[in-house]
Write an enzyme that holds these catalytic residues in place. Structure first.
Site, PDB file in Angstrom:
ATOM      1  N   GLU A 363     -59.550   1.879 105.095  1.00  0.00           N
ATOM      2  CA  GLU A 363     -59.157   3.303 104.997  1.00  0.00           C
ATOM      3  C   GLU A 363     -60.267   4.213 105.557  1.00  0.00           C
ATOM      4  O   GLU A 363     -60.504   5.310 105.055  1.00  0.00           O
ATOM      5  CB  GLU A 363     -58.736   3.661 103.579  1.00  0.00           C
ATOM      6  CG  GLU A 363     -57.484   2.884 103.199  1.00  0.00           C
ATOM      7  CD  GLU A 363     -56.701   3.441 102.055  1.00  0.00           C
ATOM      8  OE1 GLU A 363     -56.740   4.662 101.824  1.00  0.00           O
ATOM      9  OE2 GLU A 363     -56.010   2.623 101.390  1.00  0.00           O
ATOM     10  N   GLY A 364     -60.901   3.741 106.618  1.00  0.00           N
ATOM     11  CA  GLY A 364     -61.965   4.494 107.303  1.00  0.00           C
ATOM     12  C   GLY A 364     -63.323   3.988 106.892  1.00  0.00           C
ATOM     13  O   GLY A 364     -63.687   4.063 105.716  1.00  0.00           O
TER      14      GLY A 364
END
Ligand code: CAA
Length: 379
Positions: A363-364
């Protein structure tokens, strides 16, 4: 300013804590070792309202606030980080996306079973050549009368195998960068749609991660979410919220590391006294506690800002990068405090270190979070 939790938030945290201790803890080591997806536990989490916590009751969700979600995520992850990522993806990346951007038809058909935990969702953005550079995707969706035809390969999909419904991002127009990306709802079992083998991972081994293959899959036009060309904005808006979930997961891992470090250091006798009496150990415990407290404040602030409709993307990124780094440090120090015992499976703490690592990546990555924060500062 008021730092206390409401009665409802305290009750939700207690429910999640009791559930995690009673239902997740007993077989967590076995599930990690044998890569067993926590099917029964996820079903029960659905019954408790944990799979669509922030979704409104109108769409069969729990109607709870974002801080409550962060609290429940922390408690589940404190015992079982694998179960918590299944919960996080379903809540933040799937239910949130559908409630915010979906049509009433899509909410009725897909959001209701997802928010009540009867079905499990996945979010499919990444591809082999487009990870951090998320808009550089090659999966295409060509419109053909009343449907789109999708072909391509996605990867790193959490719940890729065990999900029923996938939020898929694909290019409906090429050559226009992110403005050509659209979001679709795809059902498992549709012709030409297959999941790959489960990845053999360092941590969160009881959750599944896989590739997804699309070979001329027909998606009805009513499954396009929000309209053509706005898929990238949908993806990034959704990830902002997802990062609060992953930060909470990391917080649970960090807290579990501190819990284990305190109890072991009080029990372990060396040189005639518990190792907790050594300043070298005490400083480690103090640093863990300080980082955990800071992380919790950052997460709850980001959650509060999201709940109140404020700009929160940079706060979610701060919470994620800070907490995931705190979890990595706390779990590594926890293994160190346990010495040789910490390095073997039986101790249960090497799992915390393995599980913590992914929170700095998915998620990044931490690098992307810093980029998001810096862009907010400089705009
Ligand atoms: N919300 C809404 N829109 C946003 C946004 C946000 N947070 N951030 C940017 N945008 C918009 C911009 O305004 C811009 O729109 P306009 O052109 O209309 O102005 C558009 O999106 C493109 O923005 P950028 O030029 O900033 O985009 P970029 O290509 O430089 O990428 C990025 C920005 C932050 C690096 C982004 O690509 C990113 O977050 N990358 C990481 C991806 C990621 O987190 N992947 C994880 C996938 S899910 C997963 O991990 C698996 C799982 O199952 C758990």
């Amino acid at each position: 300013m008021n730092f206390s939790l409401t009665e409802e938030q305290q009750m939700i945290r207690k429910t999640a804590r009791d559930f995690a201790i009673n239902e997740l803890a007993p077989r967590v080591v076995e599930r990690d070792e044998k890569k067993i997806w926590p099917r029964e536990a996820i079903k029960k989490m659905g019954e408790l309202g944990f799979m669509g916590m922030m979704t409104s009751t109108e769409w069969d969700g729990g109607g709870m606030d974002v801080v409550s979600y962060a609290l429940a995520m922390e408690e589940i992850a404190r015992v079982d980080a694998s179960a918590s990522v299944v919960m996080s993806v379903n809540n933040s990346l799937v239910c949130y996306l559908l409630e915010k951007f979906g049509s009433d038809f899509q909410k009725e058909k897909y959001l209701k079973p997802l928010a009540s935990g009867k079905k499990i969702g996945a979010y499919s953005l990444s591809e082999p050549q487009s990870g951090s550079d998320a808009s550089n995707m090659r999966t295409v969706a060509k419109k053909d009368s009343d449907h789109y035809v999708v072909s391509g390969t996605k990867n790193w999909v959490t719940n890729g195998i065990n999900s029923d419904i996938v939020m898929l991002f694909a290019m409906t127009e090429t050559g226009v960068g992110h403005k050509g990306i659209s979001c679709f709802i795809v059902e498992k079992g549709w012709d030409g749609f297959e999941a790959g083998k489960p990845e053999d991972k360092l941590g969160i081994r009881a959750s599944d991660t896989s590739e997804l293959y699309f070979d001329n899959v027909k998606i009805p036009v009513e499954n396009l979410v929000g309209g053509e060309g706005i898929g990238f904005k949908i993806a990034l808006t959704t990830l902002d919220g997802g990062r609060i979930g992953i930060a909470s997961q990391a917080l649970g891992i960090a807290q579990a590391s501190l819990d284990a470090s305190i109890s072991y250091s009080k029990e372990r006798i060396q040189f005639g006294k518990p190792i907790s009496e050594n300043q070298g150990i005490q400083f480690k415990l103090a640093d863990m506690a300080m980082n955990i407290e800071t992380a919790r404040l950052l997460i709850h602030k980001a959650a509060w800002a999201k709940q109140n409709g404020l700009d929160y993307g940079h706060l979610a990124s701060m919470a994620k990068v800070y907490t995931s780094e705190a979890a990595m440090k706390a779990s590594t120090d926890c293994v160190q405090i346990h010495g040789g015992y910490g390095y073997i499976r039986e101790s249960g703490v090497e799992r915390l270190m393995r599980d913590a690592k992914i929170t700095q990546i998915y998620e990044g990555t931490s690098e992307i979070q810093r980029l998001v924060i810096a862009r907010a500062l400089l705009k």
